[in-house]
Design a protein around this motif. Sequence first.
Motif, mmCIF file in Angstrom:
data_model
loop_
_atom_site.group_PDB
_atom_site.id
_atom_site.type_symbol
_atom_site.label_atom_id
_atom_site.label_comp_id
_atom_site.label_asym_id
_atom_site.label_seq_id
_atom_site.Cartn_x
_atom_site.Cartn_y
_atom_site.Cartn_z
ATOM 1 N N LYS A 10 44.668 0.833 17.040
ATOM 2 C CA LYS A 10 44.857 2.220 16.599
ATOM 3 C C LYS A 10 46.333 2.477 16.292
ATOM 4 O O LYS A 10 46.670 3.101 15.290
ATOM 5 C CB LYS A 10 44.364 3.175 17.683
ATOM 6 N N VAL A 11 47.211 1.953 17.146
ATOM 7 C CA VAL A 11 48.655 2.114 16.931
ATOM 8 C C VAL A 11 49.090 1.347 15.690
ATOM 9 O O VAL A 11 49.855 1.851 14.871
ATOM 10 C CB VAL A 11 49.446 1.645 18.180
ATOM 11 N N LEU A 12 48.610 0.117 15.546
ATOM 12 C CA LEU A 12 48.999 -0.703 14.398
ATOM 13 C C LEU A 12 48.519 -0.111 13.080
ATOM 14 O O LEU A 12 49.178 -0.246 12.048
ATOM 15 C CB LEU A 12 48.464 -2.126 14.553
ATOM 16 N N ASN A 13 47.370 0.544 13.101
ATOM 17 C CA ASN A 13 46.812 1.120 11.881
ATOM 18 C C ASN A 13 47.262 2.555 11.638
ATOM 19 O O ASN A 13 46.868 3.156 10.644
ATOM 20 C CB ASN A 13 45.283 1.071 11.926
ATOM 21 N N SER A 14 48.066 3.108 12.515
ATOM 22 C CA SER A 14 48.494 4.503 12.382
ATOM 23 C C SER A 14 49.489 4.656 11.227
ATOM 24 O O SER A 14 49.950 3.683 10.642
ATOM 25 C CB SER A 14 49.128 4.988 13.684
ATOM 26 N N ASP A 15 49.812 5.896 10.935
ATOM 27 C CA ASP A 15 50.761 6.194 9.859
ATOM 28 C C ASP A 15 52.213 6.092 10.312
ATOM 29 O O ASP A 15 53.117 6.279 9.507
ATOM 30 C CB ASP A 15 50.508 7.607 9.311
ATOM 31 N N ALA A 16 52.438 5.817 11.579
ATOM 32 C CA ALA A 16 53.810 5.708 12.088
ATOM 33 C C ALA A 16 54.502 4.520 11.434
ATOM 34 O O ALA A 16 53.871 3.507 11.120
ATOM 35 C CB ALA A 16 53.796 5.532 13.603
ATOM 36 N N SER A 17 55.802 4.655 11.239
ATOM 37 C CA SER A 17 56.545 3.561 10.609
ATOM 38 C C SER A 17 56.581 2.351 11.546
ATOM 39 O O SER A 17 56.526 2.507 12.777
ATOM 40 C CB SER A 17 57.966 4.008 10.266
ATOM 41 N N PRO A 18 56.678 1.153 10.994
ATOM 42 C CA PRO A 18 56.749 -0.041 11.842
ATOM 43 C C PRO A 18 57.928 -0.007 12.815
ATOM 44 O O PRO A 18 57.818 -0.484 13.938
ATOM 45 C CB PRO A 18 56.905 -1.181 10.833
ATOM 46 N N GLY A 19 59.020 0.602 12.392
ATOM 47 C CA GLY A 19 60.182 0.711 13.271
ATOM 48 C C GLY A 19 59.907 1.586 14.486
ATOM 49 O O GLY A 19 60.355 1.282 15.596
ATOM 50 N N GLN A 20 59.174 2.682 14.294
ATOM 51 C CA GLN A 20 58.839 3.563 15.408
ATOM 52 C C GLN A 20 57.922 2.870 16.405
ATOM 53 O O GLN A 20 58.091 3.000 17.615
ATOM 54 C CB GLN A 20 58.159 4.834 14.908
ATOM 55 N N VAL A 21 56.951 2.124 15.888
ATOM 56 C CA VAL A 21 56.024 1.408 16.766
ATOM 57 C C VAL A 21 56.762 0.306 17.517
ATOM 58 O O VAL A 21 56.623 0.159 18.734
ATOM 59 C CB VAL A 21 54.836 0.835 15.953
ATOM 60 N N ALA A 22 57.578 -0.460 16.794
ATOM 61 C CA ALA A 22 58.328 -1.553 17.423
ATOM 62 C C ALA A 22 59.324 -1.020 18.443
ATOM 63 O O ALA A 22 59.501 -1.620 19.516
ATOM 64 C CB ALA A 22 59.049 -2.370 16.357
ATOM 65 N N LEU A 23 59.957 0.100 18.153
ATOM 66 C CA LEU A 23 60.908 0.688 19.095
ATOM 67 C C LEU A 23 60.201 1.178 20.352
ATOM 68 O O LEU A 23 60.731 1.066 21.458
ATOM 69 C CB LEU A 23 61.666 1.835 18.425
ATOM 70 N N GLY A 24 58.992 1.689 20.195
ATOM 71 C CA GLY A 24 58.201 2.088 21.360
ATOM 72 C C GLY A 24 57.932 0.909 22.276
ATOM 73 O O GLY A 24 58.094 0.993 23.497
ATOM 74 N N PHE A 25 57.519 -0.212 21.687
ATOM 75 C CA PHE A 25 57.276 -1.414 22.498
ATOM 76 C C PHE A 25 58.579 -1.940 23.106
ATOM 77 O O PHE A 25 58.590 -2.398 24.251
ATOM 78 C CB PHE A 25 56.622 -2.511 21.656
ATOM 79 N N ALA A 26 59.675 -1.887 22.348
ATOM 80 C CA ALA A 26 60.950 -2.411 22.851
ATOM 81 C C ALA A 26 61.464 -1.584 24.035
ATOM 82 O O ALA A 26 61.947 -2.149 25.022
ATOM 83 C CB ALA A 26 61.982 -2.444 21.720
ATOM 84 N N PHE A 27 61.361 -0.269 23.959
ATOM 85 C CA PHE A 27 61.772 0.553 25.102
ATOM 86 C C PHE A 27 60.844 0.355 26.292
ATOM 87 O O PHE A 27 61.266 0.441 27.441
ATOM 88 C CB PHE A 27 61.822 2.040 24.727
ATOM 89 N N ALA A 28 59.584 0.082 26.015
ATOM 90 C CA ALA A 28 58.621 -0.162 27.092
ATOM 91 C C ALA A 28 58.972 -1.417 27.873
ATOM 92 O O ALA A 28 58.589 -1.552 29.036
ATOM 93 C CB ALA A 28 57.218 -0.278 26.517
ATOM 94 N N LEU A 29 59.698 -2.316 27.247
ATOM 95 C CA LEU A 29 60.142 -3.536 27.924
ATOM 96 C C LEU A 29 60.942 -3.197 29.180
ATOM 97 O O LEU A 29 60.739 -3.791 30.240
ATOM 98 C CB LEU A 29 60.990 -4.365 26.952
ATOM 99 N N PHE A 30 61.823 -2.212 29.086
ATOM 100 C CA PHE A 30 62.632 -1.808 30.250
ATOM 101 C C PHE A 30 61.765 -1.215 31.352
ATOM 102 O O PHE A 30 61.903 -1.558 32.514
ATOM 103 C CB PHE A 30 63.690 -0.779 29.841
#
Length: 168
Positions: A10-30
Amino acid sequence: MLGMLANLFKVLNSDASPGQVALGFAFALFIGLTPFLSLHNFIILFLVFIIRVNLSAFFLGCALFSLVAYGIDPISISLGQLLLNLPELQDFWIGLYQSDFWRATKFNHTLLLGSLTISSILFIPLFLILTQLINVYRDRFMKWFETLKISKLIKASKFYKLYEKLGA
């Protein structure tokens, strides 16, 4: 587990930009790799709510990286202990510990220091790699899947239209 996979698509197919999705995962790393009740995690949460980050990707990433943390905690502890015991850094750690602010960050705990170091090292590479992977997924796989007859049949069904109304 299937719910997590469904949320990922659902997240991958959303209208959010790839940068926003990737940044969400990157911050989740912490958040996922480090102990939760830490000062730096409150700072990360503050940044996530201020910066345009896909929150679904962030919360999904927190869950995924929390699972990964159990596997790499021994590595994090070893790295934290190595950093705290380096003779070249002893004066640095002592100086920081004299400050109330730095003492509140609990950097002197081996797990926190090690996992924070790993998260800091992996943040930018993870962001860049995920941005590329999301772009490739959306350009190739998602477009290919939409051309299949089965996906056209599913999208034409009343059930899918009802699902779209409830999901929006």
